[in-house]
Design an enzyme around this catalytic site. Sequence first.
Site, PDB file in Angstrom:
ATOM      1  N   GLY A 213      23.733  58.946  -0.851  1.00  0.00           N
ATOM      2  CA  GLY A 213      25.099  58.842  -0.353  1.00  0.00           C
ATOM      3  C   GLY A 213      25.245  58.956   1.154  1.00  0.00           C
ATOM      4  O   GLY A 213      26.316  59.301   1.646  1.00  0.00           O
ATOM      5  N   HIS A 430       0.648  59.630 -30.616  1.00  0.00           N
ATOM      6  CA  HIS A 430       0.587  59.918 -29.187  1.00  0.00           C
ATOM      7  C   HIS A 430       1.843  60.690 -28.748  1.00  0.00           C
ATOM      8  O   HIS A 430       1.745  61.746 -28.109  1.00  0.00           O
ATOM      9  CB  HIS A 430       0.472  58.596 -28.412  1.00  0.00           C
ATOM     10  CG  HIS A 430       0.436  58.749 -26.924  1.00  0.00           C
ATOM     11  ND1 HIS A 430      -0.699  58.575 -26.184  1.00  0.00           N
ATOM     12  CD2 HIS A 430       1.415  59.049 -26.031  1.00  0.00           C
ATOM     13  CE1 HIS A 430      -0.427  58.766 -24.905  1.00  0.00           C
ATOM     14  NE2 HIS A 430       0.860  59.054 -24.782  1.00  0.00           N
ATOM     15  N   GLU A 431       2.999  60.183 -29.135  1.00  0.00           N
ATOM     16  CA  GLU A 431       4.249  60.826 -28.691  1.00  0.00           C
ATOM     17  C   GLU A 431       4.416  62.207 -29.333  1.00  0.00           C
ATOM     18  O   GLU A 431       4.833  63.162 -28.673  1.00  0.00           O
ATOM     19  CB  GLU A 431       5.456  59.941 -29.012  1.00  0.00           C
ATOM     20  CG  GLU A 431       5.497  58.631 -28.220  1.00  0.00           C
ATOM     21  CD  GLU A 431       5.361  58.832 -26.729  1.00  0.00           C
ATOM     22  OE1 GLU A 431       5.800  59.875 -26.201  1.00  0.00           O
ATOM     23  OE2 GLU A 431       4.792  57.936 -26.057  1.00  0.00           O
ATOM     24  N   ASP A 507       0.498  58.888 -18.237  1.00  0.00           N
ATOM     25  CA  ASP A 507       0.275  60.334 -18.365  1.00  0.00           C
ATOM     26  C   ASP A 507      -0.818  60.787 -17.403  1.00  0.00           C
ATOM     27  O   ASP A 507      -0.689  61.805 -16.725  1.00  0.00           O
ATOM     28  CB  ASP A 507      -0.169  60.680 -19.790  1.00  0.00           C
ATOM     29  CG  ASP A 507       0.861  60.262 -20.823  1.00  0.00           C
ATOM     30  OD1 ASP A 507       2.055  60.236 -20.459  1.00  0.00           O
ATOM     31  OD2 ASP A 507       0.474  59.960 -21.964  1.00  0.00           O
TER      32      ASP A 507
HETATM   33  P1  ADP Z   1      21.982  55.931   0.895  1.00  0.00           P
HETATM   34  O1  ADP Z   1      21.795  57.409   1.022  1.00  0.00           O
HETATM   35  O2  ADP Z   1      20.707  55.274   0.509  1.00  0.00           O
HETATM   36  O3  ADP Z   1      22.649  55.322   2.064  1.00  0.00           O
HETATM   37  P2  ADP Z   1      24.355  55.088  -0.423  1.00  0.00           P
HETATM   38  O4  ADP Z   1      25.330  55.859   0.371  1.00  0.00           O
HETATM   39  O5  ADP Z   1      24.236  53.660  -0.086  1.00  0.00           O
HETATM   40  O6  ADP Z   1      22.934  55.760  -0.367  1.00  0.00           O
HETATM   41  O7  ADP Z   1      24.720  55.269  -1.952  1.00  0.00           O
HETATM   42  C1  ADP Z   1      24.715  54.196  -2.852  1.00  0.00           C
HETATM   43  C2  ADP Z   1      25.761  54.384  -3.910  1.00  0.00           C
HETATM   44  O8  ADP Z   1      25.461  55.499  -4.740  1.00  0.00           O
HETATM   45  C3  ADP Z   1      27.124  54.685  -3.357  1.00  0.00           C
HETATM   46  O9  ADP Z   1      27.812  53.520  -3.069  1.00  0.00           O
HETATM   47  C4  ADP Z   1      27.785  55.473  -4.471  1.00  0.00           C
HETATM   48  O10 ADP Z   1      28.343  54.618  -5.431  1.00  0.00           O
HETATM   49  C5  ADP Z   1      26.630  56.193  -5.101  1.00  0.00           C
HETATM   50  N1  ADP Z   1      26.515  57.576  -4.612  1.00  0.00           N
HETATM   51  C6  ADP Z   1      25.463  58.088  -3.951  1.00  0.00           C
HETATM   52  N2  ADP Z   1      25.659  59.380  -3.656  1.00  0.00           N
HETATM   53  C7  ADP Z   1      26.880  59.707  -4.115  1.00  0.00           C
HETATM   54  C8  ADP Z   1      27.660  60.910  -4.106  1.00  0.00           C
HETATM   55  N3  ADP Z   1      27.207  62.034  -3.549  1.00  0.00           N
HETATM   56  N4  ADP Z   1      28.883  60.860  -4.685  1.00  0.00           N
HETATM   57  C9  ADP Z   1      29.341  59.732  -5.246  1.00  0.00           C
HETATM   58  N5  ADP Z   1      28.660  58.580  -5.270  1.00  0.00           N
HETATM   59  C10 ADP Z   1      27.437  58.540  -4.737  1.00  0.00           C
HETATM   60 ZN    ZN Z   2       2.032  59.561 -23.178  1.00  0.00          ZN
END
Ligand code: ADP
Ligand code: ZN
Length: 618
Positions: A213, A430-431, A507
């Site tokens: 974000g 395996h799982e 794994d």
């Molecule tokens: P970066 O850190 O890579 O710049 P972005 O800001 O582009 O990430 O985030 C991409 C998308 O992820 C945003 O447009 C939003 O929809 C979502 N997102 C990421 N972090 C948050 C947050 N803290 N709250 C709400 N949405 C988020």
């Molecule tokens: Zn496995």
Amino acid sequence: MKEVKSPKKPLIFYYIIVLVIMVLLNGILFPSILRQQIEEVDYGTFLSMLDQKEVSVVEVEQDYIYFMDDNQKDPTYYRTATFDSDISLVDRLYASGCKFGEVKEKEMSPILSGLISFVIPLVFFIVVGQLLSRSLMKKMGGGMGNAMSFGKSNAKVYVASETGIKFNDVAGEEEAKEQLQEIVDFLHNPSRYQAIGARMPKGALLVGPPGTGKTLLAKAVAGEAEVPFFSISGSEFVEMFVGMGAAKVRDLFKQANEKAPCIVFIDEIDTIGKKRDGNGLGGNDEREQTLNQLLTEMDGFDGSKGVVILAATNRPETLDPALLRPGRFDRRIPVELPDLAGREAILKVHAKKVKLGDDIDFNAIARAAAGASGAELANMVNEAALRAVRNGRAYVTQADLEESIEVVIAGYQKKNAVLSDKEKLIVSYHEIGHALVAALQSHSAPVTKITIIPRTSGALGYTMQVDTQEQHLLSREELENKIATYAGGRAAEQMIFGSITTGASNDIEQMTKLARAMITRYGMSDEFGMMALETVNNQYLGGDASLACAAQTAAVVDEKVNQLLKQQYQKALDLLKANTAKLHELAKYLYEKETITGEEFMKILETRAIETTESGAE
Ligand code: ADP
Ligand code: ZN
Ligand code: MG
């Protein structure tokens, strides 16, 4: 917030309009070429027309005689080849009483005609094209890239205070929001800060893994600050020609200074802010010039005027130290992966945009999505909504959200993948091997789901474990148990089928990574103790590490890692051997149902456990 759009229609579109106009004009302005039609007749016809006095004007040339008959309403033009032996032509003409004059329009001089047919349209073409594009640029607010705007910054200007992203749209990340809030506050009433003598940081650097974000936060600042907001990505400074990037930086800061107070946001600043290296050979001159210009500009402007520079990066360790010194980006705002509460809040923010059923438990989803970034969580909510539509529902259910976590982790279900019965059986064992080893150890997260439905990621099945609480610290025992759990899959295959498959490749990768980190980074081996043998290169992007020890030590490390893995594999094998009956029963159950929940798993495990203890007591 309104982003000023760049022109959608390419310039060529307007040139084509001009071209069409030119062709039309040509038809109207120079139509005489089309108008004068000349009829070709033979010499006899000419003579008889002459006798009947139908020829009014005549013009004699070397090869042709042009003549005109204007007795009718529309004058008609004729031409006939000259007849050399007709020596009495002049007398005849004179006798018929026709006038000698110009019939055929004279050809223009080649220079003049060239001018009219080529140069004028060309000039017109260019002028109109330029005017059109110029006026368009003005409408667009200027500054967009086209071939004529070398050295313009291309920064998108966000017009503040339009409905846009606010801090409320960013969930979690409270610390980051708090620090940015302060900057916004400063821009609103700088006098409060100046009165006490406080100086705002000139720049703030948002650092954190991708998708947490950072860009969103910067946009929220733009939405809250109600001042002009210049947004540009670091890569937009990179130009083909040396010096252009620097010119763009200069232009950006010039614009910012004019609009102060304002915010300048440089996204992905690592593209231009990389450490400068001393070697001149093959060095990137253009990038260095751009960076130098940025450093100069940041020194040059007066912070109290209210220009704040925000930048974001997920590779802070590659930035040039000069960028980070006080007076430049002197505030570093970490934007980390969200914790449990943060994930829940982010899910809720994004879930506002979709219709929800009433069985939604955000906390459970947030717990299952440990380690997911904000972007991934946003994606999960959307995947869930898409799945709801696919299933013909008008709202999103908990099951949709659970499935979407798996989609994000493991990809879509591969509906048409056909596993042979034998393969299916191996995957089942395996799982269950993973799940059983996890359940039989004390410090493991509970199993919540086991499935043998193949996924597009290539996984033929997987076991999901979800911690009841968020863990910040992992003890040595917990790490060892994790390794043993990874080993459980292969151990079950070996034990039941006496042979091993490629199914354990992921794994093996994971457990090796863990074991290695325990020895080289967490100081959890007796040989090396608390000696750091590896350093992490980029903490936010995968965190690959480089060895920082002698080659001999590295060899010993490899041996230790191997030893640890073998030890945990043996532990998994022993646990499964002691519980062979349960392994068989659970694997058979999974083979039939293909997907079982954690509760089903625990129920079978526990009933059998009671039976065995009872039979043991007998
Ligand atoms: P970066 O850190 O890579 O710049 P972005 O800001 O582009 O990430 O985030 C991409 C998308 O992820 C945003 O447009 C939003 O929809 C979502 N997102 C990421 N972090 C948050 C947050 N803290 N709250 C709400 N949405 C988020
Ligand atoms: Zn496995
Ligand atoms: Mg970003």
